[in-house]
Design a protein around this motif. Structure first.
Motif, PDB file in Angstrom:
ATOM      1  N   VAL A 302      19.994 -46.731 -52.465  1.00  0.00           N
ATOM      2  CA  VAL A 302      20.552 -46.532 -51.123  1.00  0.00           C
ATOM      3  C   VAL A 302      19.675 -45.536 -50.381  1.00  0.00           C
ATOM      4  CG1 VAL A 302      22.928 -47.036 -51.805  1.00  0.00           C
ATOM      5  CG2 VAL A 302      22.085 -44.688 -51.927  1.00  0.00           C
ATOM      6  N   GLU A 303      19.845 -45.457 -49.062  1.00  0.00           N
ATOM      7  CA  GLU A 303      19.096 -44.502 -48.252  1.00  0.00           C
ATOM      8  C   GLU A 303      19.333 -43.084 -48.794  1.00  0.00           C
ATOM      9  OE1 GLU A 303      18.419 -43.890 -43.492  1.00  0.00           O
ATOM     10  OE2 GLU A 303      20.474 -43.969 -44.236  1.00  0.00           O
ATOM     11  N   THR A 304      18.232 -42.393 -49.157  1.00  0.00           N
ATOM     12  CA  THR A 304      18.353 -41.130 -49.880  1.00  0.00           C
ATOM     13  C   THR A 304      17.449 -40.066 -49.268  1.00  0.00           C
ATOM     14  OG1 THR A 304      18.877 -42.306 -51.942  1.00  0.00           O
ATOM     15  CG2 THR A 304      18.115 -40.032 -52.144  1.00  0.00           C
ATOM     16  N   LEU A 305      17.967 -38.849 -49.139  1.00  0.00           N
ATOM     17  CA  LEU A 305      17.218 -37.709 -48.602  1.00  0.00           C
ATOM     18  C   LEU A 305      16.700 -36.875 -49.769  1.00  0.00           C
ATOM     19  CD1 LEU A 305      16.448 -35.984 -46.067  1.00  0.00           C
ATOM     20  CD2 LEU A 305      18.599 -34.759 -46.431  1.00  0.00           C
ATOM     21  N   VAL A 306      15.376 -36.622 -49.802  1.00  0.00           N
ATOM     22  CA  VAL A 306      14.785 -35.798 -50.861  1.00  0.00           C
ATOM     23  C   VAL A 306      14.016 -34.645 -50.230  1.00  0.00           C
ATOM     24  CG1 VAL A 306      14.598 -37.725 -52.471  1.00  0.00           C
ATOM     25  CG2 VAL A 306      12.679 -37.196 -50.986  1.00  0.00           C
ATOM     26  N   HIS A 307      13.908 -33.555 -50.970  1.00  0.00           N
ATOM     27  CA  HIS A 307      13.137 -32.389 -50.540  1.00  0.00           C
ATOM     28  C   HIS A 307      11.874 -32.322 -51.393  1.00  0.00           C
ATOM     29  CE1 HIS A 307      16.330 -30.639 -47.976  1.00  0.00           C
ATOM     30  NE2 HIS A 307      17.137 -31.259 -48.832  1.00  0.00           N
ATOM     31  N   PHE A 308      10.719 -32.259 -50.729  1.00  0.00           N
ATOM     32  CA  PHE A 308       9.447 -32.247 -51.453  1.00  0.00           C
ATOM     33  C   PHE A 308       8.488 -31.306 -50.737  1.00  0.00           C
ATOM     34  CE2 PHE A 308       5.191 -34.079 -52.326  1.00  0.00           C
ATOM     35  CZ  PHE A 308       5.183 -33.924 -53.707  1.00  0.00           C
ATOM     36  N   GLU A 309       8.039 -30.289 -51.473  1.00  0.00           N
ATOM     37  CA  GLU A 309       7.085 -29.314 -50.936  1.00  0.00           C
ATOM     38  C   GLU A 309       7.550 -28.696 -49.623  1.00  0.00           C
ATOM     39  OE1 GLU A 309       4.275 -28.239 -52.633  1.00  0.00           O
ATOM     40  OE2 GLU A 309       5.326 -29.355 -54.202  1.00  0.00           O
ATOM     41  N   GLY A 310       8.867 -28.431 -49.534  1.00  0.00           N
ATOM     42  CA  GLY A 310       9.403 -27.771 -48.357  1.00  0.00           C
ATOM     43  C   GLY A 310       9.725 -28.684 -47.190  1.00  0.00           C
ATOM     44  N   TYR A 311       9.572 -30.001 -47.360  1.00  0.00           N
ATOM     45  CA  TYR A 311       9.859 -30.966 -46.287  1.00  0.00           C
ATOM     46  C   TYR A 311      10.977 -31.915 -46.725  1.00  0.00           C
ATOM     47  CZ  TYR A 311       5.513 -29.397 -44.077  1.00  0.00           C
ATOM     48  OH  TYR A 311       4.543 -28.638 -43.474  1.00  0.00           O
ATOM     49  N   ARG A 312      11.673 -32.456 -45.743  1.00  0.00           N
ATOM     50  CA  ARG A 312      12.721 -33.452 -45.990  1.00  0.00           C
ATOM     51  C   ARG A 312      12.150 -34.846 -45.749  1.00  0.00           C
ATOM     52  NH1 ARG A 312      15.119 -30.015 -42.495  1.00  0.00           N
ATOM     53  NH2 ARG A 312      15.255 -31.642 -40.900  1.00  0.00           N
ATOM     54  N   LEU A 313      12.288 -35.712 -46.741  1.00  0.00           N
ATOM     55  CA  LEU A 313      11.812 -37.095 -46.653  1.00  0.00           C
ATOM     56  C   LEU A 313      12.985 -38.040 -46.902  1.00  0.00           C
ATOM     57  CD1 LEU A 313       8.576 -36.661 -48.761  1.00  0.00           C
ATOM     58  CD2 LEU A 313       8.607 -37.154 -46.330  1.00  0.00           C
ATOM     59  N   ILE A 314      13.018 -39.140 -46.166  1.00  0.00           N
ATOM     60  CA  ILE A 314      14.053 -40.159 -46.368  1.00  0.00           C
ATOM     61  C   ILE A 314      13.411 -41.372 -47.037  1.00  0.00           C
ATOM     62  CG2 ILE A 314      15.790 -41.610 -45.264  1.00  0.00           C
ATOM     63  CD1 ILE A 314      15.644 -39.653 -42.873  1.00  0.00           C
ATOM     64  N   LEU A 315      14.019 -41.835 -48.125  1.00  0.00           N
ATOM     65  CA  LEU A 315      13.563 -43.040 -48.806  1.00  0.00           C
ATOM     66  C   LEU A 315      14.580 -44.141 -48.552  1.00  0.00           C
ATOM     67  CD1 LEU A 315      12.301 -40.556 -50.408  1.00  0.00           C
ATOM     68  CD2 LEU A 315      12.030 -42.166 -52.302  1.00  0.00           C
ATOM     69  N   MET A 316      14.128 -45.262 -48.010  1.00  0.00           N
ATOM     70  CA  MET A 316      15.015 -46.398 -47.758  1.00  0.00           C
ATOM     71  C   MET A 316      14.656 -47.555 -48.684  1.00  0.00           C
ATOM     72  SD  MET A 316      15.625 -46.668 -43.653  1.00  0.00           S
ATOM     73  CE  MET A 316      16.242 -45.293 -42.686  1.00  0.00           C
ATOM     74  N   PRO A 317      15.663 -48.188 -49.297  1.00  0.00           N
ATOM     75  CA  PRO A 317      15.404 -49.330 -50.175  1.00  0.00           C
ATOM     76  C   PRO A 317      15.210 -50.604 -49.359  1.00  0.00           C
ATOM     77  CG  PRO A 317      17.738 -48.909 -50.085  1.00  0.00           C
ATOM     78  CD  PRO A 317      17.091 -47.846 -49.238  1.00  0.00           C
TER      79      PRO A 317
END
Length: 533
Positions: A302-317
Motif C-alpha cells: 500500500v502507499e507507504t511513507l518512509v524516512h531516509f537520510e532525513g527526508y520523507r519519501l512516499i512509495l506507491m505500489p
C-alpha cells in the motif's frame, strides 16, 4: 407440495433408463451414495424433505421450485446444480426474514458505540455496512448470535455422527463433503522427514477425508507413490529454508513496521483524503517529484511513507493502471530535483543489494503526489514491508552498491557487457588502478569458495565448461572484462552472436556472486533490509 400429476409426467419422459445414483447423507452413513430404480422411489425420497406449513409463502414457493429442479434431475443430472442454487435462494430469504432486522439493529448499535468512543460522527462506509448484510453475514448471525450448533442441524439429527457444519457457515473451514481417496490426484499429500533420537522418521499428511486410510494399520501399508494421476508435481523444502524462515521471523518481530499513508480499513473517502494530506505533510505550495520504478525488489503493498537520510519519501505500489513509483516533496523538504533523484537512486541501490534484484529509476514529472501511469511491470510486494537501513559511511561502500545496482539493472535488461564491467569494477575498488594482479589473486582465492555453495552448483558447472583449461581469474579478466571493454584481437566479443551472448551471461552470474561476496565480506555490508545498519 408437488402434485403427483406433475411427478408422473416426469417419470413418463425418462422411460426405462436404469437406476439413478446420487451422493446424499443417509442415517448411519453420512458418505452414502443411494440408488433409485424408479421415479416413484426418487419422489418419495424428496417429499420427506418438505417444509412446515407455517413457513412464509415466499420462502416455501422458492423451496418448492428447488424441489421441482431436483425432480427434473431424473431426466438430466446437471439440473441438480440449478436446484442447489434455488435452495440457497430460499435459505437466504428465510434468513432475511428471521435475522435481517436483528442484524441491522446489532450493526447500528456497534458503529454508533464505536463512533462515540472515538469522538467522531458515523462514517459513510460504516453506514453502508450497517444497511448491507450479506448472505454470509446472516449465516454467521445464525451461529454466533442465535446459538446454532452442529447437533441442531437436521441432517446431523437424521444421519447421526454429526458432521462439522458450523465451520462452513462461519467461514472457518472449507467445504469438503465428498470422500477423497488417498490416491486421488486431487487429494494432495505431504511428508515431513525428521530425526527422533538416532532414528530418521517420516510423517505423512493426507486429506482429512481420505477414507481409504481409515483402516487399522494404514500408517504402515500406506504407499505415498500410489497415485491415479499419470503426472505428479512434487515440491521439496529442505531444512535450510525453515531455518531461514525462523531467523527472518525472529528479526521481523523486533522491527517496527512502516505505517501506511492511508488506513486501508477506512472506507470514508473524505476521511481518507484528509488523513493522507495530514500524514504526507502536503502544503499549499508543495511540488512533488513523481518517478516511476521498474523493479523486482520487494515493495510495500500500500502507499507507504518512509524516512531516509532525513527526508520523507512516499512509495506507491502498482495497480492495473499505474506502476511502482517514488514521490518526494521538493518544496516542502527544500531539496532540488537533481539531489532528490540521487537520494532515490541511493535508496534503490540499497534495496537492490538487499533483495539481490534489479531496480531501475525511470522518468517522471513534478506536481501533486499521484500514481505514475505505466504499462504492467513485473514486481513483488510483501504483506508487511519492513525496511530500516542507513547509507554506509564509506564512500567506497556507497560506490560499490551503486555499481552493483547498475550491474543488476544491465543484466536484467540484457546489457550483459555493461553488467560484466560493473561487477568487475566492484572488485577493483579495493586495489587501485594498476593492481590487476591483486584483483586476479582475490578472484582466484574466492572462486574456490563459490564452488562449495550448493545454490551456485549449476552456474559453476556452466562456467567450468566455458573456461575449459584456463584459470578462472585469467578467463574473467581477459576473455570477459577486457573482451567487452576493448576491441581485443586476442579476445574478440560480438554480442550479436548467440554463443558469445550465452558465454557472457554465464560469466556474469559468476562475477555477480563474486561481487556480492566482495561487498559483504570486504566492505562489511549486511544483506538484511531491516537490521538498521
Amino acid at each position: 407440495m408437488l402434485s403427483t400429476d406433475y411427478l408422473d409426467s416426469i417419470a413418463s419422459l425418462r422411460g426405462d433408463a436404469g437406476s439413478f445414483s446420487i451422493p446424499w447423507p443417509m442415517p448411519g452413513k453420512p458418505d452414502s451414495f443411494p440408488s433409485f430404480d424408479s421415479l416413484a422411489e426418487w419422489r418419495a425420497f424428496l417429499l420427506q424433505f418438505d417444509l412446515n406449513a407455517g413457513i412464509p409463502q415466499i420462502v416455501s414457493a422458492k423451496f418448492e421450485r428447488a424441489q421441482k429442479l431436483y425432480v427434473l434431475a431424473w431426466l438430466d443430472f446437471d439440473l441438480i446444480k440449478a436446484g442447489e442454487l434455488v435452495g440457497l435462494t430460499a435459505l437466504e430469504l428465510a434468513l432475511n426474514d428471521s435475522y435481517g432486522g436483528k442484524e441491522l439493529l446489532r450493526r447500528r448499535q456497534f458503529v454508533t458505540e464505536k463512533a462515540k468512543q472515538e469522538a467522531r460522527p458515523v462514517r459513510k462506509g460504516e453506514k453502508w455496512w450497517v444497511e448491507n448484510a450479506t448472505f454470509a453475514d446472516l449465516l454467521k448471525h445464525m451461529v454466533e448470535h442465535d446459538g446454532l450448533t452442529d447437533g441442531q442441524v437436521p441432517m446431523n439429527q437424521r444421519c447421526g455422527s454429526p458432521s462439522r457444519v458450523i465451520g462452513l457457515l462461519t467461514g472457518t473451514t472449507i467445504s469438503s463433503t465428498t470422500p477423497i481417496d488417498s490416491c486421488s490426484p486431487t487429494a494432495g499429500r505431504g511428508a515431513i522427514v525428521y530425526r527422533s533420537g538416532d532414528e530418521i522418521v517420516t510423517c505423512y499428511y493426507v486429506h482429512q477425508n481420505a477414507l481409504s486410510l481409515f483402516h487399522a494399520g494404514a500408517e504402515k501399508d500406506f504407499n505415498p507413490r500410489a497415485v491415479v494421476s499419470s503426472v505428479v508435481t512434487e515440491t521439496v523444502f529442505y531444512a535450510g529454508l525453515f531455518r531461514k524462515i525462523v531467523n527472518e521471523l525472529a528479526r521481523e518481530a523486533t522491527t517496527r513496521l512502516a505505517p501506511p499513508v492511508i488506513d486501508p480499513q477506512d472506507d470514508d473517502e473524505e476521511t481518507r483524503k484528509e488523513e493522507r494530506i495530514k500524514r504526507l505533510g502536503i502544503l499549499r505550495n508543495s511540488t512533488f517529484l513523481n518517478l516511476a520504478v521498474d523493479t523486482q525488489v520487494t515493495w510495500p503493498p500500500v502507499e507507504t511513507l518512509v524516512h531516509f537520510e532525513g527526508y520523507r519519501l512516499i512509495l506507491m505500489p502498482p495497480t492495473r493502471e499505474h506502476t511502482t513509483s517514488f514521490h518526494i516533496d521538493l518544496v516542502g523538504q527544500g531539496i532540488t530535483s537533481e539531489n532528490a533523484v540521487s537520494l532515490i537512486k541511493r535508496l534503490l541501490s540499497l534495496m537492490a543489494w538487499c533483495d539481490d534484484n534489479f531496480a531501475i529509476l525511470q522518468e517522471g514529472w513534478s506536481g501533486n503526489p499521484v500514481p505514475v501511469p505505466k504499462q504492467n511491470l513485473g514486481f513483488a510486494t510483501a504483506y508487511h514491508w519492513i525496511f530500516d537501513r542507513r547509507l554506509p559511511s564509506s564512500r567506497e561502500a556507497r560506490k560499490a552498491l551503486a555499481l552493483y545496482r547498475e550491474g543488476r539493472n544491465a543484466e536484467q535488461n540484457y546489457f550483459i557487457s555493461y553488467a560484466i564491467l560493473s561487477y568487475y569494477k566492484i572488485i577493483e575498488l579495493k586495489f587501485g588502478d594498476f593492481e590487476g594482479d591483486k584483483v586476479r589473486e582475490w578472484i582466484a582465492a574466492n572462486y574456490a569458495a563459490l564452488k562449495s555453495e550448493e545454490l551456485l552448483a549449476d552456474r559453476v558447472a556452466d562456467f567450468e565448461r566455458e573456461r575449459s583449461n584456463e584459470e578462472p581469474q585469467k578467463y574473467l579478466n581477459k576473455a570477459c572484462r577486457v573482451a567487452v571493454a576493448h576491441s581485443s584481437i586476442n579476445n574478440p566479443s560480438d554480442p550479436d552472436e548467440l554463443p558469445e551472448l550465452r558465454r557472457l551471461h554465464v560469466a556474469a552470474h559468476i562475477l555477480r556472486a563474486l561481487a556480492r561476496r566482495f561487498i559483504s565480506q570486504e566492505l562489511g555490508i549486511s544483506e538484511c533490509p531491516y537490521d538498521g545498519s
